[in-house]
Design a protein around this motif. Structure first.
Motif, PDB file in Angstrom:
ATOM      1  N   GLN A   1      -3.372   2.398  -4.931  1.00 25.49           N
ATOM      2  CA  GLN A   1      -3.825   1.012  -4.822  1.00 25.49           C
ATOM      3  C   GLN A   1      -5.123   0.792  -5.616  1.00 25.49           C
ATOM      4  O   GLN A   1      -5.278  -0.206  -6.321  1.00 25.49           O
ATOM      5  CB  GLN A   1      -4.016   0.661  -3.340  1.00 25.49           C
TER       6      GLN A   1
ATOM      7  N   LEU B   1       0.827  -1.205   0.000  1.00 28.83           N
ATOM      8  CA  LEU B   1       0.000   0.000   0.000  1.00 28.83           C
ATOM      9  C   LEU B   1       0.862   1.256   0.000  1.00 28.83           C
ATOM     10  O   LEU B   1       0.550   2.244  -0.683  1.00 28.83           O
ATOM     11  CB  LEU B   1      -0.918  -0.007   1.231  1.00 28.83           C
TER      12      LEU B   1
ATOM     13  N   PHE C   1      -3.748   5.209  -0.867  1.00 28.00           N
ATOM     14  CA  PHE C   1      -4.957   4.482  -1.221  1.00 28.00           C
ATOM     15  C   PHE C   1      -5.333   4.675  -2.697  1.00 28.00           C
ATOM     16  O   PHE C   1      -5.828   3.753  -3.342  1.00 28.00           O
ATOM     17  CB  PHE C   1      -6.127   4.921  -0.330  1.00 28.00           C
TER      18      PHE C   1
ATOM     19  N   ASP D   1     -14.387  -2.028   0.145  1.00 28.07           N
ATOM     20  CA  ASP D   1     -13.422  -2.408   1.166  1.00 28.07           C
ATOM     21  C   ASP D   1     -13.989  -3.599   1.933  1.00 28.07           C
ATOM     22  O   ASP D   1     -15.167  -3.940   1.804  1.00 28.07           O
ATOM     23  CB  ASP D   1     -13.158  -1.228   2.103  1.00 28.07           C
TER      24      ASP D   1
END
Length: 288
Positions: free
Chosen positions: A151, A144, A148, A167
């Protein structure tokens, strides 16, 4: 007009209104003549108007607000949206330590999606182990590194068509799953590339006041995200829309809410969002 001083919008559930000649919902754009409305009656009146049965009475709908209201009511071109098969890819970013949760989630969602891509914050060995448990999904590993958006972009790059990113503490409700056939089709017809979905936050099993908490998670695979925290798709505004036909359920604990705010603030100044934390820790009923 701030949250707690006005009724929630009968279309999107937002509690905030622009203080204009006609109060206008800050989320979906519905403008009303008077905030002292009956929510059920107003929603029915809007539905009748969108079906061509009446004129605008007590409200007005700009073009984008008209689409927002129609989709929220399950309407396309004034008619009920017809169910249809879909090719939306399920995308997930997760930690390697969540392998059991991921495997269970993928198994439960297998009937609803033709393909899934999981981007693990872990090693190639972690990805291989999970792939053995979930052979229908594509499992890839990449650190990661505190980013975020990067990713999510790796998931986007591996997909085609439309992608719904979730998520491990999120779940698409039945209405959202049912809309995945007609909603992207309707969006394609209007040249849209990014759709904002309501997220229903549950803190220790109680729905929080932070609603609809719009998350732009349904996107064309070519769209890319920006922002290390609270990442958002980079796309012209006119190519985006709210998609209020269903919602993402988000499960949190009170301790996780507080911890998350501190972690996000450490990653990026201002990302802790104390107002969001306060709304998450306030029950939904307190904001109506």
């Amino acid at each position: 007009m701030s949250q707690g001083t006005a009724p929630r919008c009968p279309i999107c559930g937002n509690a905030n209104w622009h203080d204009r000649a006609l109060p206008e919902c800050t989320h979906c754009g519905l403008a009303v003549v008077d905030l002292a409305f009956d929510p059920d009656q107003l929603r029915t009146a809007i539905a009748d108007h969108l079906r061509g049965r009446s004129s605008e009475r007590g409200f007005t709908l700009a073009p984008h607000a008209r689409r927002n209201a129609a989709w929220a009511l399950g309407l396309v071109d004034g008619r009920p949206a017809a169910p249809r098969p879909h090719s939306v890819t399920l995308g997930m970013i997760a930690r390697a330590g969540e392998a059991d949760t991921i495997a269970t989630m993928l198994a439960d969602l297998r009937p609803a999606f033709p393909h899934a891509i999981v981007l693990l914050d872990g090693t190639a060995a972690d990805a291989a182990a999970l792939a053995e448990r979930t052979p229908w999904a594509q499992i890839v590993a990449h650190p990661l590194n505190g980013d975020f958006a990067a990713q999510r972009n790796r998931v986007q790059a591996l997909a085609g068509g439309w992608v719904l990113q979730l998520d491990t503490d999120e779940w698409p409700d039945a209405a959202l799953l049912a809309s995945l056939g007609w909603l992207p089709h309707a969006a394609d017809r209007e040249g849209l590339q990014s759709l904002g979905l309501p997220r229903r936050n549950w803190v220790d099993g109680v729905q929080s006041a932070l609603w609809p908490d719009i998350q732009y998670r349904l996107n064309h695979a070519g769209i890319r995200f920006a922002g290390t925290v609270h990442e958002r798709p980079v796309v012209p505004f006119e190519r985006t829309s709210l998609a209020l036909a269903g919602a993402i359920d988000h499960q949190l604990s009170r301790s996780r809410v507080v911890e998350r705010s501190a972690v996000y603030e450490a990653m990026s100044t201002g990302a802790g969002r104390p107002s969001d934390e306060a709304a998450l820790l306030r029950p939904f009923a307190a904001a109506t």
